[in-house]
Design a protein around this motif. Structure first.
Motif, PDB file in Angstrom:
ATOM      1  N   ARG A   1       8.880   5.103  -9.666  1.00 60.96           N
ATOM      2  CA  ARG A   1       8.437   6.494  -9.710  1.00 60.96           C
ATOM      3  C   ARG A   1       9.413   7.254 -10.590  1.00 60.96           C
ATOM      4  O   ARG A   1      10.617   7.109 -10.441  1.00 60.96           O
TER       5      ARG A   1
ATOM      6  N   PRO B   1      -3.510   6.013  -2.222  1.00 63.04           N
ATOM      7  CA  PRO B   1      -3.871   6.016  -3.638  1.00 63.04           C
ATOM      8  C   PRO B   1      -3.587   4.720  -4.385  1.00 63.04           C
ATOM      9  O   PRO B   1      -4.036   4.563  -5.519  1.00 63.04           O
ATOM     10  N   GLU B   2      -2.824   3.805  -3.775  1.00 68.42           N
ATOM     11  CA  GLU B   2      -2.476   2.572  -4.484  1.00 68.42           C
ATOM     12  C   GLU B   2      -2.424   1.380  -3.534  1.00 68.42           C
ATOM     13  O   GLU B   2      -1.905   1.495  -2.426  1.00 68.42           O
ATOM     14  N   ILE B   3      -2.971   0.266  -4.000  1.00 67.29           N
ATOM     15  CA  ILE B   3      -2.855  -1.032  -3.311  1.00 67.29           C
ATOM     16  C   ILE B   3      -2.514  -2.055  -4.387  1.00 67.29           C
ATOM     17  O   ILE B   3      -3.213  -2.145  -5.398  1.00 67.29           O
ATOM     18  N   ASN B   4      -1.457  -2.808  -4.182  1.00 69.44           N
ATOM     19  CA  ASN B   4      -1.083  -3.853  -5.128  1.00 69.44           C
ATOM     20  C   ASN B   4      -0.888  -5.158  -4.380  1.00 69.44           C
ATOM     21  O   ASN B   4      -0.236  -5.203  -3.338  1.00 69.44           O
TER      22      ASN B   4
ATOM     23  N   TYR C   1       7.994  -1.078  -6.735  1.00 67.38           N
ATOM     24  CA  TYR C   1       7.593   0.318  -6.868  1.00 67.38           C
ATOM     25  C   TYR C   1       8.460   1.000  -7.906  1.00 67.38           C
ATOM     26  O   TYR C   1       9.644   0.700  -8.021  1.00 67.38           O
TER      27      TYR C   1
ATOM     28  N   ALA D   1       0.848  -1.197   0.000  1.00 66.47           N
ATOM     29  CA  ALA D   1       0.000   0.000   0.000  1.00 66.47           C
ATOM     30  C   ALA D   1       0.879   1.240   0.000  1.00 66.47           C
ATOM     31  O   ALA D   1       1.892   1.288   0.707  1.00 66.47           O
ATOM     32  N   LYS D   2       0.496   2.228  -0.784  1.00 64.58           N
ATOM     33  CA  LYS D   2       1.189   3.521  -0.753  1.00 64.58           C
ATOM     34  C   LYS D   2       0.376   4.452   0.141  1.00 64.58           C
ATOM     35  O   LYS D   2      -0.786   4.736  -0.133  1.00 64.58           O
TER      36      LYS D   2
ATOM     37  N   TRP E   1      -6.856  -1.934   1.916  1.00 69.59           N
ATOM     38  CA  TRP E   1      -7.003  -0.477   1.780  1.00 69.59           C
ATOM     39  C   TRP E   1      -7.484   0.123   3.098  1.00 69.59           C
ATOM     40  O   TRP E   1      -6.936   1.118   3.567  1.00 69.59           O
TER      41      TRP E   1
ATOM     42  N   GLU F   1       5.742   9.714   0.551  1.00 67.57           N
ATOM     43  CA  GLU F   1       5.052   8.544   0.010  1.00 67.57           C
ATOM     44  C   GLU F   1       5.704   7.310   0.605  1.00 67.57           C
ATOM     45  O   GLU F   1       6.869   7.046   0.348  1.00 67.57           O
TER      46      GLU F   1
ATOM     47  N   LYS G   1      -8.317  -6.976  -1.119  1.00 70.74           N
ATOM     48  CA  LYS G   1      -7.769  -5.671  -1.470  1.00 70.74           C
ATOM     49  C   LYS G   1      -8.497  -4.573  -0.691  1.00 70.74           C
ATOM     50  O   LYS G   1      -7.884  -3.622  -0.225  1.00 70.74           O
TER      51      LYS G   1
END
Length: 116
Positions: free
Chosen positions: A86, A69-72, A84, A6-7, A39, A25, A35
């Motif tokens: 960026r 904003p992100e879950i993988n 990750y 998770a971010k 979150w 971040e 998921k």
């Protein structure tokens, strides 16, 4: 249970916030059944870990939780897998590369000290 990355994003505000905007971040490993659960857990962590303190100038420094904003999901763990990515757009590319080289050298030194 399944693993997720998770971010969690925080905004760092110093004093009245008239400085260059700063955001932290963080990538966090979350264990959850789904998921959606991951979150929610990441949002809980983000809220719980907000904090503030006074710096040396006695200005309030706040780490404000913004969101997740992100879950993988991590279906498998493989050596060398990307977790990750960026893209940076630094104002001074040479200074950015120099900073990376210094950080890598410090890390290498620290590992050499621990190996001995």
């Amino acid at each position: 249970m399944q693993w997720f990355v998770a971010k969690i994003v925080y905004q760092i505000i110093t004093g009245k916030g008239t400085h260059t905007p700063q955001f932290d971040e963080q990538l966090r490993l979350i264990s959850a059944h789904s998921k959606q659960e991951a979150w929610h857990r990441a949002c809980e962590l983000g809220k719980q870990e907000q904090y503030s303190f006074r710096n040396q100038k006695q200005e309030l420094v706040e780490w404000r939780f913004i969101n997740v904003p992100e879950i993988n999901s991590l279906d498998t763990l493989d050596d060398g897998m990307e977790l990750y990515s960026r893209i940076e757009e630094p104002g001074d590319p040479n200074a950015y590369i120099s900073w990376l080289q210094v950080r890598a050298a410090q890390l290498n030194e620290a590992m050499d000290v621990h190996a001995n």
